[in-house]
Design a protein around this motif. Structure first.
Motif, PDB file in Angstrom:
ATOM      1  N   HIS A   1       4.649  -6.391 -12.835  1.00 11.82           N
ATOM      2  CA  HIS A   1       4.100  -6.102 -11.518  1.00 11.82           C
ATOM      3  C   HIS A   1       3.876  -4.606 -11.383  1.00 11.82           C
ATOM      4  CE1 HIS A   1       4.970 -10.170 -10.166  1.00 11.82           C
ATOM      5  NE2 HIS A   1       6.153 -10.047 -10.734  1.00 11.82           N
ATOM      6  N   VAL A   2       2.976  -4.225 -10.486  1.00 13.69           N
ATOM      7  CA  VAL A   2       2.758  -2.820 -10.175  1.00 13.69           C
ATOM      8  C   VAL A   2       3.445  -2.543  -8.848  1.00 13.69           C
ATOM      9  CG1 VAL A   2       1.037  -1.053  -9.644  1.00 13.69           C
ATOM     10  CG2 VAL A   2       0.587  -2.737 -11.425  1.00 13.69           C
ATOM     11  N   ARG A   3       4.243  -1.500  -8.816  1.00 14.70           N
ATOM     12  CA  ARG A   3       4.977  -1.138  -7.603  1.00 14.70           C
ATOM     13  C   ARG A   3       4.772   0.334  -7.296  1.00 14.70           C
ATOM     14  NH1 ARG A   3       5.035  -5.857  -6.688  1.00 14.70           N
ATOM     15  NH2 ARG A   3       6.716  -7.248  -7.174  1.00 14.70           N
ATOM     16  N   VAL A   4       4.693   0.653  -6.012  1.00 10.59           N
ATOM     17  CA  VAL A   4       4.664   2.036  -5.565  1.00 10.59           C
ATOM     18  C   VAL A   4       6.113   2.449  -5.349  1.00 10.59           C
ATOM     19  CG1 VAL A   4       3.940   3.582  -3.701  1.00 10.59           C
ATOM     20  CG2 VAL A   4       2.403   1.774  -4.495  1.00 10.59           C
ATOM     21  N   CYS A   5       6.474   3.572  -5.929  1.00  5.50           N
ATOM     22  CA  CYS A   5       7.862   4.017  -5.873  1.00  5.50           C
ATOM     23  C   CYS A   5       7.905   5.508  -5.566  1.00  5.50           C
ATOM     24  CB  CYS A   5       8.521   3.728  -7.226  1.00  5.50           C
ATOM     25  SG  CYS A   5      10.239   4.235  -7.325  1.00  5.50           S
ATOM     26  N   CYS A   6       8.800   5.921  -4.682  1.00  2.00           N
ATOM     27  CA  CYS A   6       8.975   7.335  -4.372  1.00  2.00           C
ATOM     28  C   CYS A   6       9.690   8.005  -5.544  1.00  2.00           C
ATOM     29  CB  CYS A   6       9.782   7.513  -3.092  1.00  2.00           C
ATOM     30  SG  CYS A   6      10.152   9.254  -2.730  1.00  2.00           S
ATOM     31  N   GLU A   7       9.103   9.061  -6.047  1.00  2.00           N
ATOM     32  CA  GLU A   7       9.671   9.778  -7.189  1.00  2.00           C
ATOM     33  C   GLU A   7      10.995  10.452  -6.848  1.00  2.00           C
ATOM     34  OE1 GLU A   7       8.054  13.475  -9.647  1.00  2.00           O
ATOM     35  OE2 GLU A   7       6.715  11.743  -9.747  1.00  2.00           O
TER      36      GLU A   7
ATOM     37  N   PRO B   1       8.279   2.260  -0.792  1.00  2.00           N
ATOM     38  CA  PRO B   1       7.814   2.232   0.592  1.00  2.00           C
ATOM     39  C   PRO B   1       6.679   1.235   0.804  1.00  2.00           C
ATOM     40  CG  PRO B   1       6.951   4.157  -0.527  1.00  2.00           C
ATOM     41  CD  PRO B   1       7.882   3.481  -1.495  1.00  2.00           C
ATOM     42  N   ALA B   2       6.613   0.695   2.010  1.00  2.00           N
ATOM     43  CA  ALA B   2       5.471  -0.140   2.400  1.00  2.00           C
ATOM     44  C   ALA B   2       4.235   0.749   2.479  1.00  2.00           C
ATOM     45  CB  ALA B   2       5.741  -0.792   3.756  1.00  2.00           C
ATOM     46  N   ALA B   3       3.065   0.149   2.336  1.00  2.00           N
ATOM     47  CA  ALA B   3       1.827   0.926   2.380  1.00  2.00           C
ATOM     48  C   ALA B   3       1.717   1.737   3.662  1.00  2.00           C
ATOM     49  CB  ALA B   3       0.621   0.002   2.230  1.00  2.00           C
ATOM     50  N   ALA B   4       2.202   1.203   4.773  1.00  2.38           N
ATOM     51  CA  ALA B   4       2.135   1.906   6.050  1.00  2.38           C
ATOM     52  C   ALA B   4       3.020   3.155   6.065  1.00  2.38           C
ATOM     53  CB  ALA B   4       2.548   0.966   7.190  1.00  2.38           C
ATOM     54  N   ASP B   5       3.961   3.240   5.139  1.00  2.00           N
ATOM     55  CA  ASP B   5       4.868   4.389   5.085  1.00  2.00           C
ATOM     56  C   ASP B   5       4.447   5.444   4.067  1.00  2.00           C
ATOM     57  OD1 ASP B   5       6.530   3.270   7.046  1.00  2.00           O
ATOM     58  OD2 ASP B   5       7.615   2.105   5.544  1.00  2.00           O
TER      59      ASP B   5
ATOM     60  N   ARG C   1     -11.518  21.199   4.007  1.00  2.00           N
ATOM     61  CA  ARG C   1     -10.506  20.418   4.726  1.00  2.00           C
ATOM     62  C   ARG C   1     -10.905  20.280   6.190  1.00  2.00           C
ATOM     63  NH1 ARG C   1      -5.008  23.246   2.413  1.00  2.00           N
ATOM     64  NH2 ARG C   1      -5.224  22.475   0.291  1.00  2.00           N
ATOM     65  N   PRO C   2     -10.669  19.085   6.751  1.00  2.00           N
ATOM     66  CA  PRO C   2     -10.932  18.946   8.191  1.00  2.00           C
ATOM     67  C   PRO C   2      -9.954  19.818   8.985  1.00  2.00           C
ATOM     68  CG  PRO C   2     -10.035  16.915   7.264  1.00  2.00           C
ATOM     69  CD  PRO C   2     -10.213  17.874   6.143  1.00  2.00           C
ATOM     70  N   PRO C   3     -10.273  20.079  10.249  1.00  2.00           N
ATOM     71  CA  PRO C   3      -9.415  20.961  11.041  1.00  2.00           C
ATOM     72  C   PRO C   3      -7.952  20.501  11.101  1.00  2.00           C
ATOM     73  CG  PRO C   3     -11.371  20.364  12.265  1.00  2.00           C
ATOM     74  CD  PRO C   3     -11.409  19.614  10.975  1.00  2.00           C
ATOM     75  N   ARG C   4      -7.741  19.218  11.096  1.00  4.04           N
ATOM     76  CA  ARG C   4      -6.387  18.689  11.170  1.00  4.04           C
ATOM     77  C   ARG C   4      -6.016  18.077   9.819  1.00  4.04           C
ATOM     78  NH1 ARG C   4      -2.406  16.248  14.460  1.00  4.04           N
ATOM     79  NH2 ARG C   4      -2.519  14.105  13.791  1.00  4.04           N
ATOM     80  N   ALA C   5      -5.047  18.659   9.164  1.00  2.07           N
ATOM     81  CA  ALA C   5      -4.630  18.197   7.839  1.00  2.07           C
ATOM     82  C   ALA C   5      -3.675  17.016   7.963  1.00  2.07           C
ATOM     83  CB  ALA C   5      -3.952  19.333   7.096  1.00  2.07           C
ATOM     84  N   PRO C   6      -3.680  16.122   6.984  1.00  2.81           N
ATOM     85  CA  PRO C   6      -2.662  15.077   6.984  1.00  2.81           C
ATOM     86  C   PRO C   6      -1.298  15.721   6.848  1.00  2.81           C
ATOM     87  CG  PRO C   6      -4.071  14.919   5.019  1.00  2.81           C
ATOM     88  CD  PRO C   6      -4.550  16.061   5.838  1.00  2.81           C
ATOM     89  N   SER C   7      -0.300  15.085   7.395  1.00  2.00           N
ATOM     90  CA  SER C   7       1.041  15.675   7.324  1.00  2.00           C
ATOM     91  C   SER C   7       2.050  14.602   6.962  1.00  2.00           C
ATOM     92  CB  SER C   7       1.402  16.301   8.663  1.00  2.00           C
ATOM     93  OG  SER C   7       1.407  15.318   9.666  1.00  2.00           O
ATOM     94  N   ARG C   8       3.172  15.062   6.495  1.00  2.00           N
ATOM     95  CA  ARG C   8       4.267  14.148   6.171  1.00  2.00           C
ATOM     96  C   ARG C   8       5.031  13.839   7.454  1.00  2.00           C
ATOM     97  NH1 ARG C   8       5.359  14.124   0.629  1.00  2.00           N
ATOM     98  NH2 ARG C   8       4.400  15.842  -0.494  1.00  2.00           N
ATOM     99  N   PRO C   9       5.505  12.598   7.564  1.00  2.00           N
ATOM    100  CA  PRO C   9       6.326  12.291   8.740  1.00  2.00           C
ATOM    101  C   PRO C   9       7.617  13.095   8.708  1.00  2.00           C
ATOM    102  CG  PRO C   9       6.221  10.419   7.228  1.00  2.00           C
ATOM    103  CD  PRO C   9       5.349  11.492   6.676  1.00  2.00           C
ATOM    104  N   ARG C  10       8.066  13.466   9.849  1.00  2.00           N
ATOM    105  CA  ARG C  10       9.320  14.234   9.937  1.00  2.00           C
ATOM    106  C   ARG C  10      10.506  13.307   9.739  1.00  2.00           C
ATOM    107  NH1 ARG C  10       8.280  19.371  12.203  1.00  2.00           N
ATOM    108  NH2 ARG C  10       6.208  19.425  13.091  1.00  2.00           N
ATOM    109  N   THR C  11      11.499  13.805   9.020  1.00  2.00           N
ATOM    110  CA  THR C  11      12.712  13.024   8.831  1.00  2.00           C
ATOM    111  C   THR C  11      13.842  13.640   9.631  1.00  2.00           C
ATOM    112  OG1 THR C  11      13.249  14.304   6.857  1.00  2.00           O
ATOM    113  CG2 THR C  11      12.042  12.246   6.528  1.00  2.00           C
ATOM    114  N   ALA C  12      14.783  12.831  10.005  1.00  2.00           N
ATOM    115  CA  ALA C  12      15.897  13.316  10.843  1.00  2.00           C
ATOM    116  C   ALA C  12      16.912  14.068  10.038  1.00  2.00           C
ATOM    117  CB  ALA C  12      16.565  12.134  11.542  1.00  2.00           C
TER     118      ALA C  12
END
Length: 159
Positions: free
Chosen positions: A118-124, A130-134, A148-159
């Motif tokens: 199987h092919v799996r997405v895995c955080c290095e 993670p689910a695709a939505a994550d 680049r567009p004016p607003r860059a993609p960003s990583r979600p903030r973690t607690a």
């Protein structure tokens, strides 16, 4: 298909689609990777593809370094071409889930032990799957700061 200049796209997925995004392309590669096909006549017969279309695709694969042409009308995958096997497994798994109401018509197994592949997405970093939505897209070293567009993609903030 996309143009070859990529004036509006700086995207590796778009560039990959330029190589293999035509409807017959991945089927030809699939048969080369998983059925070991190399002969023009075998691709033509198995896929039912018109010879002029097959010739154009195979010539393109040779020009793009996915295949090498050998004696006669034989086409052998390069490492670059063989690595598309992973893409085909991933696309097949998606198709099994969303487009195969009777169940998977083909299963992929490890030749060495017979286990399912199987092919799996895995955080290095953390090893989670993670689910695709994550999964978020962020700019990489190949991005062009001027485009680049004016607003860059960003990583979600973690607690």
């Amino acid at each position: 298909m996309l143009g070859r200049t990529y004036e509006n796209e700086n995207c590796s997925a778009a560039r990959a689609l330029e190589l293999v995004g035509e409807r017959w392309s991945l089927l030809i590669i699939r048969n080369a990777v998983f059925a070991g096909m190399t002969r023009f006549s075998d691709f033509e017969r198995r896929l039912g593809i018109a010879p002029n279309i097959l010739a154009k695709r195979l010539d393109g694969f040779v020009a793009d370094g996915l295949m090498e042409r050998r004696e006669g009308r034989e086409y052998v995958l390069t490492e670059k071409g063989r690595e598309l096997g992973t893409v085909i497994v991933a696309l097949t798994e998606w198709g099994d889930r969303w487009a195969a109401p009777q169940g998977p018509p083909i299963l992929y197994e490890h030749e060495g032990c017979g286990g399912p592949v199987h092919v799996r997405v895995c955080c290095e970093d953390c090893g989670l799957q993670p689910a695709a939505a994550d999964v978020v897209a962020v700019y990489g070293p190949g991005s062009d700061p001027q485009r680049r567009p004016p607003r860059a993609p960003s990583r979600p903030r973690t607690a």
